[in-house]
Design a protein around this motif. Structure first.
Motif, PDB file in Angstrom:
ATOM      1  N   GLN A 246       7.332 -44.586 -57.820  1.00 23.02           N
ATOM      2  CA  GLN A 246       7.715 -43.584 -57.501  1.00 23.02           C
ATOM      3  C   GLN A 246       6.821 -42.793 -56.351  1.00 23.02           C
ATOM      4  N   ALA A 247       5.510 -42.844 -56.599  1.00 21.26           N
ATOM      5  CA  ALA A 247       4.710 -42.218 -55.637  1.00 21.26           C
ATOM      6  C   ALA A 247       4.874 -43.052 -54.211  1.00 21.26           C
ATOM      7  N   VAL A 248       5.042 -44.295 -54.381  1.00 27.21           N
ATOM      8  CA  VAL A 248       5.352 -44.929 -53.017  1.00 27.21           C
ATOM      9  C   VAL A 248       6.551 -44.715 -52.281  1.00 27.21           C
ATOM     10  N   LEU A 249       7.617 -44.308 -52.923  1.00 24.09           N
ATOM     11  CA  LEU A 249       8.940 -44.118 -52.483  1.00 24.09           C
ATOM     12  C   LEU A 249       8.659 -42.641 -51.910  1.00 24.09           C
ATOM     13  N   ASP A 250       8.219 -41.763 -52.608  1.00 22.07           N
ATOM     14  CA  ASP A 250       7.973 -40.508 -52.230  1.00 22.07           C
ATOM     15  C   ASP A 250       6.990 -40.244 -50.744  1.00 22.07           C
ATOM     16  N   ALA A 251       6.097 -41.274 -50.808  1.00 22.65           N
ATOM     17  CA  ALA A 251       5.266 -41.081 -49.551  1.00 22.65           C
ATOM     18  C   ALA A 251       6.203 -41.690 -48.436  1.00 22.65           C
ATOM     19  N   GLU A 252       6.986 -42.759 -48.600  1.00 23.55           N
ATOM     20  CA  GLU A 252       7.862 -43.401 -47.395  1.00 23.55           C
ATOM     21  C   GLU A 252       8.776 -42.163 -46.857  1.00 23.55           C
ATOM     22  N   VAL A 253       9.386 -41.497 -47.872  1.00 23.60           N
ATOM     23  CA  VAL A 253      10.210 -40.339 -47.402  1.00 23.60           C
ATOM     24  C   VAL A 253       9.439 -39.313 -46.531  1.00 23.60           C
TER      25      VAL A 253
END
Length: 310
Positions: free
Chosen positions: A301-308
């Motif tokens: 989830q942290a990775v996805l948030d960083a991509e956003v």
């Protein structure tokens, strides 16, 4: 398996069968299996991982452990000559058997008609590779509001892919009780920090909770396998997140265990951006084999948030 798990053999399980007056069907013994195989011109093949159960007590035990009853809707993968199929039908359950081997798929309805004719209308047989099934080609399992259970003696060479594929494609696959190679059973139910904890352990944990449910002796099979067998039980848990989150989590799991001797920072340096470890509250000097499924999900989830926000 746990040291205190009882070894199941033909004598033990036959005794259990005689003790239950509710079990009245004619299940397949060694002579039945060999006669049916000879009549059908069928020989067990390594290609399909075929080892047929020849002990009625063993298949009845599997059905009991799976809590199958008259209201159950059951999927069986790899029914073979019908040993477990008859035990499932004996309970009054409705079921579909998916068999990859055409001669076996063609023969199975005849076996049920011979040994349990009153159950014939509760069985459907599908000649298909289990890795290709979906709600589209198994419409009886397409209703997401109607849960079903998987009960199977899975082909040992593809057991884990079959389990994970079915769980991914059928949200209503609520539970399973499967017989697999003991080594596979141990991996599926392993906890973080265990040396056999790996990709199958964590991915299965995404969907729910698995546990070991006993050992099966080699003498209940024809031909007898060269490996020990074991039962794995599973119950689906609450949905952990979206399909996007599941895919991101599984990518991290694959990467972490692809280089399991390395730290997370080293193994995931190409997939986890700076700051994601801190955002997820995970020490990057740990190894993947120490992370729970919840920690992998948090990192994904942290990775996805960083991509956003990038």
């Amino acid at each position: 398996m746990d040291d205190n798990t009882a070894q199941v053999n033909a004598t033990d399980t036959t005794t259990q069968t005689q003790a239950d007056p509710a079990e009245t069907g004619h299940l397949l013994g060694a002579a039945d299996i060999r006669r049916i195989a000879a009549d059908a011109g069928v020989s067990p093949t390594k290609k399909f991982g075929q080892n047929f159960v020849i002990d009625p007590g063993t298949v009845r035990r599997i059905v009991r452990e799976a809590h199958v009853g008259p209201e159950s809707h059951v999927l069986e993968v790899g029914p073979g000559l019908g040993s477990l199929t008859l035990a499932i039908l004996e309970t009054g359950a409705t079921m579909t058997a998916v068999e990859i081997d055409p001669p076996l798929a063609e023969r199975l309805p005849s076996t049920i008609a011979e040994f349990m004719p009153e159950a014939s209308d509760r069985l459907k047989v599908v000649n298909r590779d289990a890795l290709t099934v979906s709600p589209v080609n198994l419409p009886d399992f397409a209703d997401a509001d109607k849960p079903f259970t998987l009960v199977a003696n899975l082909p040992y060479n593809v057991a884990t892919p079959i389990i994970l594929t079915l769980l991914e494609r059928f949200d209503n696959l609520d539970s399973f009780l499967v017989m697999v190679q003991k080594e596979v059973a141990d991996r599926l139910s392993a906890a973080p920090g265990n040396k056999i904890y790996g990709t199958p352990s964590v991915k299965l944990a995404w969907y729910g909770e698995a546990g070991r449910a006993g050992v099966i002796g080699r003498n209940v099979f024809w031909p007898a396998p060269n490996v020990d067998s074991a039962l794995v039980s599973f119950h689906r848990g609450e949905t952990r997140g979206s399909e996007q989150l599941r895919e991101a989590t599984f990518r991290l799991i694959d990467a972490a265990f692809g280089q399991r001797r390395k730290t997370l920072h080293a193994a995931l340096k190409k997939t986890v951006p700076a700051g994601a470890f801190e955002a997820a509250g995970i020490d990057p000097t740990r190894r993947g084999e120490t992370l729970t499924i919840d920690e992998f999900v948090a990192l994904a989830q942290a990775v996805l948030d960083a991509e956003v926000t990038a």
